[in-house]
Each structure stands twice: as structure tokens, then as C-alpha cells.
Design an enzyme around this catalytic site. Structure first.
Site, PDB file in Angstrom:
ATOM      1  N   ALA A 282       3.882  -1.596   2.342  1.00 28.53           N
ATOM      2  CA  ALA A 282       5.254  -2.083   2.186  1.00 28.53           C
ATOM      3  C   ALA A 282       5.551  -2.393   0.728  1.00 28.53           C
ATOM      4  O   ALA A 282       6.611  -2.038   0.196  1.00 28.53           O
ATOM      5  CB  ALA A 282       5.469  -3.317   3.050  1.00 28.53           C
ATOM      6  N   TYR A 283       4.616  -3.063   0.069  1.00 25.82           N
ATOM      7  CA  TYR A 283       4.800  -3.416  -1.341  1.00 25.82           C
ATOM      8  C   TYR A 283       4.939  -2.156  -2.196  1.00 25.82           C
ATOM      9  O   TYR A 283       5.850  -2.057  -3.036  1.00 25.82           O
ATOM     10  CB  TYR A 283       3.611  -4.251  -1.808  1.00 25.82           C
ATOM     11  N   SER A 284       4.050  -1.182  -2.004  1.00 24.81           N
ATOM     12  CA  SER A 284       4.101   0.052  -2.782  1.00 24.81           C
ATOM     13  C   SER A 284       5.419   0.785  -2.561  1.00 24.81           C
ATOM     14  O   SER A 284       6.033   1.284  -3.511  1.00 24.81           O
ATOM     15  CB  SER A 284       2.935   0.972  -2.395  1.00 24.81           C
TER      16      SER A 284
END
Length: 270
Positions: free
Chosen positions: A159-161
Site C-alpha cells: 500500500a505504501y509503495s
């Protein structure tokens, strides 16, 4: 560019997610350079404490609670800065969360969604809240903070990437749509792996529990400091970006990554 050569006297900066970590370092660096600073956090007690500490350093600052996933709150943050200081010259979309560390299928969908809401929509909300003001004044600089995922996905941080890659494309979109307003610059800031609370207190799920044992070693090789990021954030609002959009200020350049890997290999062999 030496940081003492850059003066921000007479400028007003808004930095989201700025009561700790990278955002706090940027806010302090801007304030030390003479800017009047507006900080924010989703936690009111954090805002109050940061204001006390920054004012003790002689920094002129204001702050308020702001959940950047809520457009109304971000608009209120912009209005607060204008009401108190009369203008906004620099806006740093820094607020972000990592989400759980682990395989995508082990991350609850609501946690994934929250990362996108804070990181991507939060950046979008910041841009659309301040851009009309900057266009009206025919002046302004917007810095969007990306991170791991800018060039490739980071394992167990899906999700962060995804969110950080989206921030790059979002910035490109603003640059293309508003190229007729060259007096407003958009830049991208890419920190390295900084040992902030986002990393040190990251929630673990599934195989992330075992994989997290490698994080200290990875940090020794690829880690950087909040001060380094603040230095780059100063360059992003310097004359380097006057009338220029699209610059990317990155801590872990390819050359630095290669050097760190070689140095780690040599140390291991000694």
C-alpha cells in the site's frame, strides 16, 4: 548548496504531518531560515507540544489539528495560515503513514485503504487547497514527499509503495495541467529510510514478523537522517526551483546506493 546561504525571511511555510520525524525537521529548518511556519498533526496534543518546543527555539509558528484525508480539514489549515500570516509561499505535503508490514493478502483492506486516503488523497487535498491562492499571488512552491515505491515496490509495503508511486504521477499531472502558471513550482522530495516512528513502530502482519528481523541491517546500509531530508527540502524552496517544476530531490541516489552496498560488502569481508 550550503544551508546558511538560503534565507526564507518573509516567507510562510505550511508542512503537514510536522510534529515529529521528517516533517518536524523540515519545519524547524524552514523556521531557522526565517520562515513563519504552520505545522499540523492529526493529534492535537502533538501540535501543542511541538509549538511549545519550536517557539522556545525562537521560531515563529502556528499549528492546528488536521487529518489530511479530510479535505475540509486541509482547507481549514490553509485558511488558518492565510488568516494568521497573510499568505502561503511554500506548502509541503509530508503527512503519511506506512500501513502494516507484510504480504498484501495479510493486510486488512481497510488498512490498505487508509494508506491511500492519507498518502495520496492527503497530497491531492494539500495541492488543491493551496494552488488557487498561489495562482492568485502568482508565486508559490509545492513540495510533495514521495518515498519507497517511487521507482519500484518495496517488499511487504504494498500500500505504501503504491501510494508513493501515485504521488509522483499526481505531481506530474499538476505540472502538466498548470504549465501556464510557471510561477508556481512543483517538486518531489524522496527521503531515504529514516528511523522515525513510522519505521520503528510499524505494525507487522503475516510473514512480516519474520522479515522485520532484517530491518536493522537494511537500515544500517540504506538509512539516512531527518537532517539530510531537511537539507534537501531547503533546496526545494530555494532559487533552484524558481519557475521550475519537476525537480526530484532524492537522498538515496543510484550512486549512493551502490557505494553503500560496496561499503557493506567490504565491512563484512574484513
Amino acid at each position: 548548496m550550503a544551508k546558511q546561504q538560503i534565507s526564507l525571511a518573509g516567507k510562510v511555510a505550511v508542512i503537514t504531518g510536522s510534529t515529529r520525524g521528517i516533517g518536524r525537521a523540515i519545519a524547524e529548518r524552514y523556521g531557522q531560515a526565517g520562515a513563519r511556519v504552520v505545522i499540523s498533526s492529526s493529534k492535537p496534543e502533538a501540535v501543542n507540544q511541538a509549538l511549545l518546543e519550536m517557539r522556545a527555539q525562537g521560531i515563529v509558528c502556528e499549528g492546528m489539528t488536521c487529518d489530511v484525508s479530510d479535505l475540509v480539514q486541509v482547507q481549514a489549515l490553509a485558511q488558518r495560515a492565510i488568516s494568521v500570516f497573510g499568505q502561503i509561499d511554500m506548502w509541503v505535503n509530508n503527512a503519511g503513514i506506512s500501513g502494516p508490514f507484510g504480504p498484501i493478502l495479510d493486510v486488512p483492506p481497510e488498512e490498505w485503504r487508509r494508506v491511500i486516503e492519507v498518502n495520496v488523497l492527503g497530497t491531492y487535498h494539500g495541492c488543491i487547497s493551496v494552488l488557487p491562492h498561489m495562482i492568485e499571488r502568482r508565486e508559490g512552491k509545492i513540495i510533495n514527499v514521495s518515498g519507497g515505491g517511487t521507482k519500484q515496490a518495496q517488499r511487504f509495503l504494498g500500500a505504501y509503495s503504491t501510494s508513493k508511486a501515485a504521488i509522483v504521477r499526481l505531481t506530474d499531472a499538476f505540472i502538466r495541467d498548470y504549465r501556464d502558471h510557471p510561477y508556481v513550482s512543483f517538486t518531489i522530495l524522496v527521503p531515504g529510510m529514516v528511523p522515525t516512528d513510522m519505521i520503528n513502530q510499524i505494525p507487522l502482519v503475516g510473514a512480516g514478523h519474520e522479515a522485520s528481523k532484517d530491518l536493522p541491517r537494511i537500515m544500517r546500509i540504506f538509512g539516512s537522517s531527518t537532517a539530510e531530508t531537511a537539507d534537501l527540502a531547503m533546496r526545494a524552496v530555494s532559487h533552484e526551483t524558481d519557475g521550475v517544476s519537476g525537480k526530484v530531490y532524492e537522498i538515496m541516489t543510484r550512486r549512493r546506493v551502490v557505494w553503500n552496498l560496496v561499503s557493506a560488502f567490504v565491512r563484512r569481508k574484513m
